[in-house]
Design a protein around this motif. Structure first.
Motif, PDB file in Angstrom:
ATOM      1  N   GLN A  72       0.817  -1.203   0.000  1.00 22.09           N
ATOM      2  CA  GLN A  72       0.000   0.000   0.000  1.00 22.09           C
ATOM      3  C   GLN A  72       0.855   1.259   0.000  1.00 22.09           C
ATOM      4  O   GLN A  72       0.436   2.316  -0.491  1.00 22.09           O
ATOM      5  CB  GLN A  72      -0.931  -0.011   1.209  1.00 22.09           C
ATOM      6  N   TRP A  73       2.072   1.151   0.527  1.00 22.12           N
ATOM      7  CA  TRP A  73       2.979   2.293   0.545  1.00 22.12           C
ATOM      8  C   TRP A  73       3.425   2.718  -0.857  1.00 22.12           C
ATOM      9  O   TRP A  73       3.894   3.842  -1.053  1.00 22.12           O
ATOM     10  CB  TRP A  73       4.198   2.001   1.414  1.00 22.12           C
ATOM     11  N   THR A  76       0.809   5.253  -1.271  1.00 22.93           N
ATOM     12  CA  THR A  76       0.879   6.285  -0.236  1.00 22.93           C
ATOM     13  C   THR A  76       2.099   7.178  -0.420  1.00 22.93           C
ATOM     14  O   THR A  76       2.013   8.413  -0.293  1.00 22.93           O
ATOM     15  CB  THR A  76       0.916   5.641   1.163  1.00 22.93           C
ATOM     16  N   PHE A 237      -1.946  11.662   4.806  1.00 24.03           N
ATOM     17  CA  PHE A 237      -1.541  10.378   5.366  1.00 24.03           C
ATOM     18  C   PHE A 237      -2.567   9.880   6.394  1.00 24.03           C
ATOM     19  O   PHE A 237      -2.942   8.709   6.393  1.00 24.03           O
ATOM     20  CB  PHE A 237      -0.165  10.491   6.016  1.00 24.03           C
ATOM     21  N   SER A 240      -5.597   8.635   4.612  1.00 24.67           N
ATOM     22  CA  SER A 240      -5.345   7.380   3.899  1.00 24.67           C
ATOM     23  C   SER A 240      -5.367   6.205   4.861  1.00 24.67           C
ATOM     24  O   SER A 240      -5.888   5.131   4.540  1.00 24.67           O
ATOM     25  CB  SER A 240      -4.006   7.445   3.159  1.00 24.67           C
ATOM     26  N   ARG A 241      -4.820   6.392   6.061  1.00 24.63           N
ATOM     27  CA  ARG A 241      -4.851   5.339   7.072  1.00 24.63           C
ATOM     28  C   ARG A 241      -6.282   5.103   7.576  1.00 24.63           C
ATOM     29  O   ARG A 241      -6.693   3.984   7.815  1.00 24.63           O
ATOM     30  CB  ARG A 241      -3.922   5.702   8.238  1.00 24.63           C
TER      31      ARG A 241
END
Length: 484
Positions: A72-73, A76, A237, A240-241
């Protein structure tokens, strides 16, 4: 660059200012169309890359043996890198020129694409995606700044419509191309596909785009850039989390959201105390057309997510379609958008009422979403294909006018700052809109009412956001743009 000039404005007339870039005639000459197509092609590849990578995430996990949270990073890191440099767009456009900054951004994006395709581990892929994000960070606001500089008020509608095509079509074409590439070639080609096209755009940009610098006296506000960029990245961020299903009390959600808000408030308070505009000129929001256009762009991300992302998910999860088949169905929406966007540009330049165009566009999007909200099955029926076509037309009618009304009553010298502030608002709107829709979908899927029912409920929510977007649309100007 093909030509380098220094100008504080955007209305360029060689008869009055011999040192400035030549103005276009009343019609859309070949050189102006070429310039618009070069800008549109660069933006199209950058936007399509994001959707292709989304399709390839599973392939990354399988190839590198990485967990879903690690993979997923890849997305991100790209988003955070974009947030880091977008606030510096106005300064870069004035200091170095919009065309020069555009070309440098393309070069960084190209380098990132090559390195991503050659990545040897999930860590290297994440790092190179961050580099790619830095290259993409300024591309879209710089594209709009260049359009305003090149087109002038007489052709801005048609030019903005040309560059709106990639924004509307890329999310539709990306899954189709991405699915075919990942299925038949390799995940590495998700990045290598960019290389020849971006290379050509770099060369054509150097040949076609005149470089107009602004009259910038002040240095880059480093502290302002750090507070704005870090604050924006932290908020994105955190959301997104949150969208991944973490509770709002999770440290990876709560801490970045709080830190981001503190940094953004610090930026605004400091700028007001200094009596300067700062990296972002909040004084622009005193202008009603600018504020209305920016608010629509922010809220439109909720409905846009419903129209562009939720629909193919509906066909996949409720209809059992493959990503490639779902993407092919979405072509109907892309066709509607591509055809309508060219027409709406002519309407804008013919001094049509932008408020009426946007409201009618929102109505068509609402009709499309209502059709999906009432659909009992996720088959590619003529009714749903027709709804996609109508929805595409509505998205086009909404997108182009708000690109133009953003500058309705602002002086030409405010164009870079206005474009940058609008781009930041869109990034925030995208992060929040994506998270809200994702959380709603998770909620209804876990309720046990069935997949189709869950999507129907979320489509109703997306429709509500479209209706909400109509409120600031009522504040849009109905008359001709004012130019100073």
């Amino acid at each position: 660059m093909a030509e380098e000039v220094t100008t504080a404005g955007t209305d360029q007339d060689p008869a009055k200012e011999p040192g400035e870039a030549p103005a276009a005639p009343e019609g859309m000459s070949g050189s102006f169309v070429r310039s618009a197509l070069v800008l549109a092609l660069g933006a199209f590849v950058a936007l399509m890359d994001t959707t292709i990578v989304g399709v390839a995430l599973h392939s990354f996990s399988k190839h590198f043996g990485a967990s879903l949270s690690d993979v997923q990073w890849v997305s991100t890191a790209y988003l955070l890198a974009m947030a880091a440099l977008t606030p510096a767009t106005a300064w870069a456009a004035q200091r170095f020129g919009a065309a020069a900054s555009w070309t440098v951004s393309l070069c960084v994006f190209l380098a990132g694409s090559i390195l991503c395709g050659a990545a040897w581990s999930i860590g290297s892929l994440i790092a190179f995606r961050a580099l790619q994000g830095l290259g993409a960070s300024m591309l879209f606001p710089l594209m709009r700044i260049l359009v305003v500089q090149l087109a002038g008020p007489e052709r801005m509608g048609r030019m903005m419509s040309l560059i709106a095509i990639p924004i509307l079509v890329a999310p539709v074409a990306g899954p189709v191309i991405g699915g075919a590439v990942v299925q038949d070639l390799s995940w590495r080609w998700a990045f290598f596909l960019n290389v020849p096209v971006i290379g050509a755009v770099i060369v054509l940009s150097a040949l076609c785009l005149p470089n107009s610098k602004g009259q910038l006296a002040s240095r880059l506000d480093i502290f302002g850039l750090l507070t704005m960029s870090a604050g924006l990245a932290a908020v994105i961020f955190g959301f997104s989390r949150l969208g991944e299903g973490r509770p709002v009390t999770d440290i990876q959600v709560l801490l970045p959201l709080l830190a981001g808000m503190v940094l953004l408030v610090t930026h605004g308070v400091r700028a007001r105390g200094r009596g300067t505009a700062g990296i972002v000129d909040f004084g622009l929001f005193r202008d009603r057309p600018f504020t209305a256009s920016t608010t629509i762009a922010l809220l439109n991300n909720f409905g846009l997510y419903g129209a562009v992302v939720l629909v193919p998910m509906f066909f996949q999860q409720a209809g059992g379609k493959s990503p490639l088949a779902a993407g092919a169905i979405m072509v109907a929406q892309g066709v509607g958008a591509a055809v309508a966007v060219l027409l709406v540009g002519r309407l804008i330049d013919a001094k049509s009422n932008p408020r009426a165009l946007v409201l009618f566009g929102l109505l068509l999007v609402a009709v499309g979403l209502t059709t999906f909200a009432m659909a009992d099955t996720a088959s590619a029926s003529p009714l749903l294909l027709g709804a996609l076509l109508v929805q595409g037309i509505g998205l086009a009618l909404t997108a182009s006018p708000i690109m133009v009304t953003l500058y309705h009553s602002l002086p030409p010298t405010s164009v870079p700052a206005a474009t940058t502030a609008n781009a930041i608002s869109q990034q925030l709107g995208g992060a929040v809109g994506t998270t809200v829709i994702a959380l709603l979908l998770q909620h209804y899927l876990s309720s046990g009412d069935g997949v189709t029912s869950a999507f129907q409920s979320v489509f109703w929510w997306a429709l509500a956001f479209v209706i909400l977007t109509a409120l600031p649309a009522l504040l849009l100007p109905a008359g001709q743009p004012k130019r100073s």
